[in-house]
Enzyme design. Structure first.
Site, PDB file in Angstrom:
ATOM      1  N   ASP A  30       0.822  -1.194   0.000  1.00 43.04           N
ATOM      2  CA  ASP A  30       0.050  -0.108  -0.195  1.00 43.04           C
ATOM      3  C   ASP A  30       0.934   1.237   0.078  1.00 43.04           C
ATOM      4  O   ASP A  30       0.652   2.219  -0.851  1.00 43.04           O
ATOM      5  CB  ASP A  30      -0.907   0.016   1.236  1.00 43.04           C
ATOM      6  CG  ASP A  30      -2.019  -1.193   1.077  1.00 43.04           C
ATOM      7  OD1 ASP A  30      -1.861  -2.040   0.539  1.00 43.04           O
ATOM      8  OD2 ASP A  30      -3.061  -0.928   1.997  1.00 43.04           O
ATOM      9  N   ARG A 110      -0.852   4.567  17.242  1.00 40.55           N
ATOM     10  CA  ARG A 110      -0.981   5.689  16.217  1.00 40.55           C
ATOM     11  C   ARG A 110      -0.761   7.334  16.639  1.00 40.55           C
ATOM     12  O   ARG A 110      -0.341   8.183  16.301  1.00 40.55           O
ATOM     13  CB  ARG A 110      -2.614   5.500  15.907  1.00 40.55           C
ATOM     14  CG  ARG A 110      -3.071   4.422  15.148  1.00 40.55           C
ATOM     15  CD  ARG A 110      -1.978   3.748  14.364  1.00 40.55           C
ATOM     16  NE  ARG A 110      -2.389   2.687  13.520  1.00 40.55           N
ATOM     17  CZ  ARG A 110      -1.432   1.683  13.053  1.00 40.55           C
ATOM     18  NH1 ARG A 110      -0.189   1.950  13.278  1.00 40.55           N
ATOM     19  NH2 ARG A 110      -1.807   0.614  12.176  1.00 40.55           N
ATOM     20  N   ASP A 139      -7.838   3.678  11.869  1.00 36.65           N
ATOM     21  CA  ASP A 139      -6.686   4.024  11.838  1.00 36.65           C
ATOM     22  C   ASP A 139      -6.611   5.539  11.303  1.00 36.65           C
ATOM     23  O   ASP A 139      -5.877   6.508  11.649  1.00 36.65           O
ATOM     24  CB  ASP A 139      -5.676   3.397  11.237  1.00 36.65           C
ATOM     25  CG  ASP A 139      -5.051   2.284  12.299  1.00 36.65           C
ATOM     26  OD1 ASP A 139      -5.309   2.511  13.617  1.00 36.65           O
ATOM     27  OD2 ASP A 139      -4.640   1.195  11.818  1.00 36.65           O
ATOM     28  N   SER A 194      -4.872  -8.869   6.576  1.00 38.92           N
ATOM     29  CA  SER A 194      -4.132  -7.589   6.776  1.00 38.92           C
ATOM     30  C   SER A 194      -3.776  -7.512   8.495  1.00 38.92           C
ATOM     31  O   SER A 194      -4.382  -7.940   9.011  1.00 38.92           O
ATOM     32  CB  SER A 194      -5.583  -6.622   6.707  1.00 38.92           C
ATOM     33  OG  SER A 194      -4.974  -5.102   7.150  1.00 38.92           O
TER      34      SER A 194
END
Length: 420
Positions: A30, A110, A139, A194
């Site tokens: 990605d 994060r 996210d 994922s």
């Protein structure tokens, strides 16, 4: 000035205004596509930032991949100690757990990444930051809430909300068209899940997990053996706490990230920390995910054990009442909010007396507390004993205590408000 910055942050990014972008870059499919897409779509310079949060894989190869894509400014940083000391440990002081099960492994990483993105943008004079989070997940919210809290006028580019490359197949085609080297591009192999990993956990989503009735494959798990295959002999460990944080294991002092690394290893070897849940995402949908959090599972159990002898009853109960709100704030991306900081201040105040040692028995997926001791302990054996307490506690006092506490119940019952 502040109002103009706030207004700028709510407007769509103008492509002509973006000369340089800082991208949270893993080196995977990605984000490799995103580098080229940003260069082509925004005609801008891309700065990559790769964080080593203890994901268990080498991060240095990301440098060569970024260089191959023409990136000139490349940040690769070892943030393991910062991550555990300043984010994971404060969260575990709160005993934070989302919806009764999830130990917030992805969520807590994060805010640190968002902070470094903003700091690097300031250092390099970048106009915007970018990330590879999809428009369906949590996210995107966590990255962007953090960025806006730290720099109100920052522009955020979220390619998954802009492009039409909405499948792995399209991403692979893009790589072939633009000569982008991706690990599994050569053999056309599709990653079945994922995944996100850091020192606190590894998560799995997608593939067969999209059917909540389908049991996950044993081969999926990477950090732990199954409880059935764990050793037949228990492992004992002693965890030393100082102000709510683990500072030593079996008497050996360790840095924060070393503590979690060790607990992951010993926990995984004993089949500890596997979790299969359906959770409620902040964006509104339900999502099924599997998680491995061996060290965090041990930490949660041990921390509650040391608090059980050191915290005052009402302080402990108040912490438990605040915890769901704290966990929700972390899950939803409000780490930098004033309410999370307020809660943290109260939690940290409570931890001044959370000192001592917890002894644990690890056995086939179980974390069993077998001992706890502290110089700050409120446990008084002379009062709690079932033997002769030499007058330390007058049992006759309990009669008045019970009568006073039952007064409102007795009055209500006398008025006919009894149980039906």
């Amino acid at each position: 000035m502040a109002s103009r910055e706030l207004q700028a942050s709510t407007q769509e990014s103008s492509m002509s205004d973006v000369q340089k972008v800082v991208l949270a870059y893993s080196g995977g499919l990605d984000t490799s596509v995103i580098v080229k897409w940003l260069q082509e779509t925004y005609n801008c310079e891309v700065v990559t930032f790769t964080a080593d949060l203890g994901q268990g894989e080498e991060v240095e190869p990301a440098r060569a991949k970024a260089e191959a894509l023409g990136v000139k400014e490349i940040y690769i940083e070892d943030l393991r100690e910062t991550f555990v000391r300043d984010y994971v440990f404060p969260m575990f002081r709160a005993n934070a757990i989302y919806e009764g099960e999830y130990l917030l492994g992805t969520s807590i990483a994060r805010p640190l990444i968002a902070r470094r993105l903003v700091e690097i943008a300031n250092e390099t004079g970048a106009d915007a930051i970018s990330h590879g989070a999809t428009g369906k997940g949590n996210d995107q919210v966590r990255f962007e809430l953090g960025a806006y809290a730290l720099k109100p006028g920052i522009q955020v580019i979220a390619p998954w909300r802009e492009w039409d490359l909405n499948s792995r197949e399209k991403l692979m085609e893009y790589c072939e068209q633009h000569g982008i080297e991706v690990d599994y591009a050569k053999n056309k192999k599709k990653s079945p899940y994922s995944m996100d990993a850091n020192l606190l956990h590894i998560s799995y989503e997608g593939g067969v997990l999209e059917d909540p009735w389908t049991e996950c494959e044993e081969e999926m798990w990477r950090w732990s053996v199954s409880p059935e295959q764990a050793p037949n002999e228990a492992t004992y460990i002693d965890l030393t706490y100082t102000k709510g944080d683990i500072t030593a294991i079996d008497g050996k002092e360790m840095a924060a990230h070393e503590v979690l690394e060790y607990l992951n290893k010993v926990g995984g070897a004993n089949g500890i920390g596997r979790l299969d849940i359906v959770e409620n995402r902040y964006v509104g949908m339900k999502s099924r995910g599997c998680y491995e959090t061996p060290g965090g599972t041990i930490m949660m159990r041990a921390h509650r054990a040391i608090e059980s002898i050191t915290l005052d009853r009402e302080a402990a109960h108040l912490k438990d009442e605040m915890m769901p709100k704290y966990a929700e704030l972390v899950y939803n991306g409000y780490w930098w909010s004033p309410e999370r900081r307020m809660l943290q201040a109260a939690i940290d105040e409570s931890q001044k007396v959370v000192n001592g040692v917890v002894r644990l028995k690890l056995y086939k997926g179980n974390v069993i507390v077998v001992g706890r001791q502290s110089e700050d302990s409120l446990f008084d054996a002379s009062i709690a004993t079932f033997e002769d307490d030499a007058g330390a506690y007058d049992q006759k006092d309990a009669a008045g205590f019970i009568k006073l506490n039952s007064l409102r119940l007795r009055i209500a019952a006398s008025k006919g408000r009894g149980i039906e």
